[in-house]
Design a protein around this motif. Structure first.
Motif, PDB file in Angstrom:
ATOM      1  N   GLY A  25      -2.129  -8.793  11.901  1.00  0.00           N
ATOM      2  CA  GLY A  25      -1.463  -7.565  12.359  1.00  0.00           C
ATOM      3  C   GLY A  25      -0.588  -6.971  11.277  1.00  0.00           C
ATOM      4  N   LYS A  26       0.166  -7.831  10.631  1.00  0.00           N
ATOM      5  CA  LYS A  26       1.032  -7.309   9.572  1.00  0.00           C
ATOM      6  C   LYS A  26       0.181  -6.757   8.423  1.00  0.00           C
ATOM      7  N   ALA A  29      -0.993  -3.411   9.288  1.00  0.00           N
ATOM      8  CA  ALA A  29       0.068  -2.420   9.174  1.00  0.00           C
ATOM      9  C   ALA A  29       0.359  -2.105   7.713  1.00  0.00           C
ATOM     10  N   ASP A  33      -0.210   1.428   5.751  1.00  0.00           N
ATOM     11  CA  ASP A  33       0.822   2.073   4.940  1.00  0.00           C
ATOM     12  C   ASP A  33       0.350   2.225   3.488  1.00  0.00           C
ATOM     13  N   ALA A 111       1.159  -7.345  -2.580  1.00  0.00           N
ATOM     14  CA  ALA A 111       1.556  -7.939  -1.301  1.00  0.00           C
ATOM     15  C   ALA A 111       0.346  -8.077  -0.386  1.00  0.00           C
TER      16      ALA A 111
ATOM     17  N   PHE B 145       9.612  -2.180   4.647  1.00  0.00           N
ATOM     18  CA  PHE B 145       8.558  -3.077   4.186  1.00  0.00           C
ATOM     19  C   PHE B 145       9.033  -4.108   3.178  1.00  0.00           C
ATOM     20  N   ASP B 192       8.946 -11.461  -3.630  1.00  0.00           N
ATOM     21  CA  ASP B 192       7.584 -11.266  -3.115  1.00  0.00           C
ATOM     22  C   ASP B 192       7.281 -12.290  -2.026  1.00  0.00           C
ATOM     23  N   ILE B 193       7.970 -12.138  -0.949  1.00  0.00           N
ATOM     24  CA  ILE B 193       7.827 -13.096   0.132  1.00  0.00           C
ATOM     25  C   ILE B 193       6.718 -12.632   1.080  1.00  0.00           C
ATOM     26  N   GLN B 194       5.953 -13.544   1.548  1.00  0.00           N
ATOM     27  CA  GLN B 194       4.870 -13.228   2.475  1.00  0.00           C
ATOM     28  C   GLN B 194       5.040 -14.027   3.761  1.00  0.00           C
ATOM     29  N   PHE B 196       3.924 -15.372   7.670  1.00  0.00           N
ATOM     30  CA  PHE B 196       2.853 -16.013   8.450  1.00  0.00           C
ATOM     31  C   PHE B 196       2.107 -17.084   7.679  1.00  0.00           C
ATOM     32  N   SER B 253       7.960  -3.244  12.621  1.00  0.00           N
ATOM     33  CA  SER B 253       6.907  -2.956  13.591  1.00  0.00           C
ATOM     34  C   SER B 253       6.596  -4.219  14.383  1.00  0.00           C
ATOM     35  N   ALA B 255       3.913  -5.334  14.899  1.00  0.00           N
ATOM     36  CA  ALA B 255       2.851  -6.099  14.251  1.00  0.00           C
ATOM     37  C   ALA B 255       3.427  -7.220  13.412  1.00  0.00           C
ATOM     38  N   VAL B 256       4.524  -6.957  12.823  1.00  0.00           N
ATOM     39  CA  VAL B 256       5.148  -7.978  11.982  1.00  0.00           C
ATOM     40  C   VAL B 256       5.990  -8.937  12.828  1.00  0.00           C
TER      41      VAL B 256
END
Lengths: 195, 918
Positions: A25-26, A29, A33, A111, B145, B192-194, B196, B253, B255-256
């Motif tokens: 999902g992320k 999104a 964007d 990213a 973001f 630069d963190i990700q 999940f 969002s 979603a996140v």
């Protein structure tokens, strides 16, 4: 299946599915964007129609609901590995074209690339939990794409991102499907049907 | 000689070896070196260094390892730490590197005791890094973001060395670049963190002495997010006056990350926040309706969020937004009370209705007006009166009776429930019991015990007691089930009069009052004491009560402190109701200092000193002394008088012997000589010029006490002296002077006046009279020593005839004198003295003065023809005795008138007692 039977494996799978769904999902999104930023940055028309890009797996599939879990995982893994290569190439091209002029777009691409890699990792972990061997990446990867013009590169990048957005949606649905408890097979619905 | 040159050569060689460029390109060719070269040592460990000499130096310079001296800085290392390994190597050992310092040098003591430095190293002492502990990370949302992850850890002890920390993280199949902290050693931020994906994070610390890693932290960064607080918060009024709708936007969002929220709110003037129950906002949303708010109230809202599952961190609170709820009708009627003024007429009341404005949360809007309704309950036929009032009081003139007053507050939305107050004709119901006050936590509480009957509510009145202004009543209403209320606006150190009225459904109870202080202090001044009355052993002190403003509390007692200058202080405690006290058992004629102290529960204050002196004599002491003395004196006088009275005959016998009356002698008929002249001029007769100058006639006013001055007494003294001089010569002629003794008589006689004793021998003497004061006596009376009897015929009738021509007063005077002479003859001298004494207001001294002096110089005419010297003196006395007024007395015993008196100068029988001068 032995691994799938253990409670810890079930928890692990559920956790992977859950976070995979949210990552998808992320990712969607972020890709959406990124699409806006990319279109604007590359001077493209957001409504431009892009034909199927070579090497980009299509998310749309017939009889989606008839697919087994393993099949879903394998298709997803193949697609995201492809996206990872494509995005890495896009990032390379982006740096070649713009240098450090638009670091924001480059960071966003990086990213998304990370997210694609992370999602591929999730898929691999799920496959391992299914006691399925993770298919190795093809040696040197896909054959290098033919040398394209700059505009073609931009269009291809637009196509990659659009398809990735589609895949993000599909992947979320696939994982939800995998995460659904099956009364017959317990924690791994559909996987038994996998070949 | 050889040896000398040898040493010189050796030293030169050494210098050349040290200073000459070596073959390897260096500028210095050392004679030796130390290993290890510039070591980094662990603090507290042992360390051994070797100094190795070059063979070339041995050969040429004749130097050996035994000559090596180790130095730390400029301090020689003790020889015990040396060890000569061979002829070219010397070692030094340090058991604890903490004793080391830089540089560590290897030196050689050449012949001639010349110390040369061979080599030196820098020693670095420190610690290996500890394992970093307490690694924790938080992901901060920087924008929609952008997320950064900041990890912090405990770097451990100080290593004294350059230690590198690096934060490392990786996915199972991907390693990310290290995060190297800048300027700090305990935190680093990854950009630069990700999300999940589980990320393994750890810290690595490394320096010259080693490397250490922290325990890895495996975490999905999405679970450690601190999101940005919601933005664009807005507040809007809802449909109801108790609801406000809060709206916002989220930065993340769904979603996140799905979020949950906290909403807090407060009334704009309040400081305490209230929170919407978290369960109500535990789901993702962008708006929320806050309920249960007060109408017509401004609220402030704020919101925050965090990951819905509770993992991670709450965001900061959002910016505050305000919203206003709409108006609603007042929720309750205003508290209503009354003050009844019956002073004008008991039958006609002036009723001041007073009520309190509703609090904002009760008014629920702007109160536009109050509606007052008054109903006479004693007369059902009386119409109900209504008044619309905008203020919070209303005054009515009502006849005495029972009334029901209803009050309604009205705003733009509606009216409040009515407040009803029953005003009975009399407060005949039961009052509250056991009224008391309780200062508690800087608040003044008033409590009471409810009467037995059911009380609807209580009215608590209070006012600040002041000596300078009226009691301004404040009040509040408490519900019937309340038996303790806190009074608002009570100041410390002030006296309040508190009254509680119970209100019943059918009447009102009488008020019970109590005075109270929230806090007491010692009085602001002490009483000023002074004396009201001071006696010999007691003093009455008086003072005024302190004013209520000065008391600062309940005066529990007064204390009187008094002392003499050098005595101990005596303390007396006095009831506070008193304003007067009598100090007793004081010492007389002593200065006392007294002061007074007023005491409350919290202290005392002393007033100014006052001094007084007790009296020397007590009340009545002087009277007790004087009165007995006077009484004793009077008693003595009285006894003396009585004694004299009883012994008057004896006294008379001794003092005033019986003097024979010459007129009764046979010789009275004999007149040895004829008067030298006959002067029929009455005036001249009475006052022959020069004939009376030797007679002093004294008129003394009875009340002229001043007349008895010493100056006046002088002539008397002289007179006494004259008398003394005549003592033995006088024969008591005339026999009329009480003061005259038979041998000490003083005779003041006219010229030719003879004095004859009744004895067989009539002594005649010459009497030289003193003039009164400065008057020169002109007459010389000679007393004959002849014993020849006087003949009556010798008395010259002319003398009497002349006397007849004198004024009546003079006649009377002489008659009186004659009578007086008779009286004097018949009565004892004492009686006359007594009379005189009485006439002179009992002043005995006055009597003496009276006899011897005359204040008045007015001459008193004496009848020369008949009046004797005795008569003259007697007249003086009589004049004084009778005062200035000489009452005419008719002497009936005197059968002869003056005219009838024979005008001869022959001796005669003077019936009047007088005698003729010879």
């Amino acid at each position: 299946m032995a691994a799938a039977d253990s409670p810890s494996a079930a928890l692990r799978r559920r956790d992977l599915c859950s976070r995979g769904i949210r990552l998808a999902g992320k990712m969607r999104a972020d890709v959406v964007d990124l699409l806006d930023a990319y279109v604007e940055q590359q001077g493209l028309d957001a409504s431009a129609s892009v034909a199927a890009v070579e090497g980009v797996p299509l998310a749309a599939v017939e009889r989606w609901d008839e697919q087994t879990g393993t099949q879903r995982l394998l298709e997803n893994l193949a697609a995201y590995r492809a996206f990872r290569a494509l995005l890495a190439q896009m990032l390379e091209e982006q740096r070649e074209q713009l240098g450090e002029a638009d670091a924001g777009l480059g960071r966003a691409l990086a990213a998304v690339l990370l997210q694609v890699s992370a999602f591929a990792y999730h898929l691999e972990e799920l496959l391992r939990l299914e006691s399925r061997g993770v298919p190795g990446e093809e040696g040197d990867g896909p054959p290098p794409p033919p040398r394209l013009s700059l505009f073609e590169q931009k269009l291809r990048g637009l196509g990659v991102l659009r398809e990735l957005a589609q895949w993000a949606v599909r992947s979320a649905r696939d994982l939800r499907q995998l995460a659904k408890p099956s009364p017959a097979t317990g924690a791994a619905p559909g996987l038994a049907e996998s070949p | 000689m050889f040896s000398r040159w040898n040493w010189v050569a050796c030293g030169f060689y050494l210098v050349l070896n040290i200073c000459s460029p070596d073959a390897s390109g260096g500028l210095v060719q050392s004679c030796g070196h130390i290993i290890p070269e510039s070591p980094v040592l662990a603090l507290g460990s042992n360390f051994t260094a070797l100094c190795i000499l070059n063979e070339s130096c041995l050969d040429f310079g004749n130097i050996y390892a035994s000559q090596i001296i180790w130095k730390i800085k400029n301090r020689v290392v003790p020889k015990e730490q040396y060890r000569e390994i061979n002829r070219t190597v010397s070692s030094v050992t340090f058991n604890d590197t903490s004793a080391l310092a830089t540089p560590l040098t290897c030196n050689i003591l050449a012949d001639g005791q010349i110390e040369q430095n061979i080599y030196g190293i820098t020693v670095t002492v420190g610690l290996a890094p500890e394992k970093p502990k307490n690694l924790s990370c938080i992901v901060h949302q920087m924008s929609r973001f952008t997320y950064v992850m900041t990890c912090t850890w405990n770097p451990g002890r100080h290593t004294f060395l350059d230690t590198q920390f690096r934060l490392r993280y990786r996915w199972p199949e991907e390693i990310f670049p290290d995060c190297i902290p800048k300027d700090v050693n305990n935190s680093c931020t990854i950009t630069d963190i990700q999300f999940f994906v589980n990320t393994e994070i750890w810290v690595e610390a490394a320096n010259a002495l080693g490397k250490a890693e922290s325990d890895p932290l495996v975490v999905d960064p999405i679970n450690i997010v601190k999101p940005l607080s919601p933005q664009n918060v807005s507040v809007s009024s809802g449909l109801l006056p108790t609801i406000l709708k809060l709206s916002w936007e989220n930065w993340i969002s769904n979603a996140v990350m799905t979020l949950k929220f906290n909403i807090r709110y407060r009334i704009v003037d309040d400081t305490d926040w209230m929170e919407v129950p978290s369960d109500d906002t535990a789901s993702p949303r962008t708006s929320f309706s806050v309920q249960g708010l007060r109408p017509y109230t401004e609220y402030v809202f704020s919101i925050r969020c965090m990951k819905e599952d509770g993992m991670g961190y709450w965001s900061d609170w959002s910016e505050e937004k305000t919203g206003f709820t709409t108006e609603d009708q007042p929720s309750k009627g205003p508290p209503l009370w009354r003050i009844i003024d019956k002073s004008h007429s008991p039958a006609c009341w002036t009723v001041h209705l007073i009520w309190k404005a509703l609090k904002p949360f009760e008014a629920n809007g702007v109160i536009l007006q109050y509606e007052v309704t008054v109903r006479d309950k004693s007369s059902l036929s009386s119409p109900v009166k209504k008044y619309n009032v905008t203020s919070t009081n209303h005054t009515l003139e009502l006849p005495e009776g029972t009334y029901e007053v209803t009050l309604i507050a009205r705003n733009s939305v509606g009216a409040s429930p009515p407040s009803v107050l029953l005003i009975p004709a009399s407060n005949s119901k039961a009052p509250v019991k056991n009224l008391r006050t309780l200062p508690k936590h800087d608040k003044l509480w008033v409590g009471w015990t409810a009467p037995n009957s059911n009380v609807l509510k209580y009215v608590i009145e209070w006012c600040l007691v002041s000596s300078s202004s009226d009691c301004i009543i404040e009040w509040q209403i408490a519900l019937g089930d309340v038996q303790e209320v806190e009074l608002k606006g009570i100041k410390p150190f002030k006296c309040y009069l508190i009254t509680v009225y119970p209100l019943y459904a059918d009447g009102q109870g009488s008020g019970q009052s109590v005075k109270a202080y929230l806090k007491q202090d010692r009085p602001s001044k002490g009483p000023t004491v002074q004396t009201k009355k001071v006696g010999k052993a007691e003093a009455v002190l008086t003072w005024n009560h302190l004013t209520v403003e000065e008391q600062n509390g309940f005066i529990r007692n007064y204390t009187i402190l008094y002392k003499t200058i050098d005595g101990n202080e005596t303390v007396v405690t006095v009831d506070p109701s008193k304003t007067e006290y009598t100090l007793s058992s004081l010492t007389s004629d002593t200065l006392y200092t007294v002061r007074m102290m007023a005491s409350t529960d919290n202290g005392s204050r002393t007033g100014p000193d006052f001094t007084f002196t007790t009296q020397k004599f007590g009340k009545g002491e002087i009277e007790a002394i004087v009165v007995p003395v006077c009484l004793a004196f009077l008693l003595i006088v009285l006894l003396g008088v009585l004694f004299c009275f009883n012994k008057r005959d004896l006294i008379k016998k001794h003092i005033w012997p019986i003097v024979p009356d010459p007129s009764k002698s046979n010789i009275a008929q004999w007149s040895p000589q004829v008067p030298a002249k006959h002067n029929f001029n009455a005036k001249d007769q009475m006052y022959p010029e020069g004939s009376f100058t030797d007679v002093s006639v004294v008129e003394i006013e009875a009340d002229d006490k001043k007349s008895f001055s010493e100056q006046d007494l002088k002539p008397f003294d002289l007179l006494k002296k004259e008398k003394s001089t005549s003592e033995g010569h006088s024969s008591g002629i005339g026999g009329s002077s009480c003061m005259s003794s038979p041998r000490q008589s003083v005779s003041d006689s006219d010229e030719g006046e003879t004095t004859q004793n009744t004895s067989s021998t009539v002594q005649y003497s010459t009497v030289v009279l003193n003039g009164y004061r400065d008057q020169t006596p002109a007459q010389v009376f000679s007393r004959s020593e002849s014993t020849q009897p006087l003949l009556d015929s010798e008395e010259r009738p002319e003398d009497h005839a002349g006397g007849a021509d004198s004024p009546a007063q003079r006649q009377q005077y002489f008659r009186q004198n004659g009578g007086q002479d008779e009286i004097n003859t018949d009565r004892p001298c004492f009686e006359r003295t007594k009379q005189i004494t009485h006439a002179s207001e009992g002043d005995l001294v006055g009597f003496v003065q009276l006899q011897i002096s005359g204040q008045s110089s007015q001459p008193l005419g004496l009848g020369m023809e008949k009046n004797t010297q005795e008569a003259a003196l007697s007249n003086v006395l009589q004049t004084y005795t009778e005062g200035q007024t000489v009452r005419p007395e008719t002497v009936e015993e005197n059968p002869l008138s003056v005219d009838e008196m024979p005008k001869s100068y022959l001796p005669q029988t003077v019936r009047q007692g007088g005698y003729m001068p010879q």
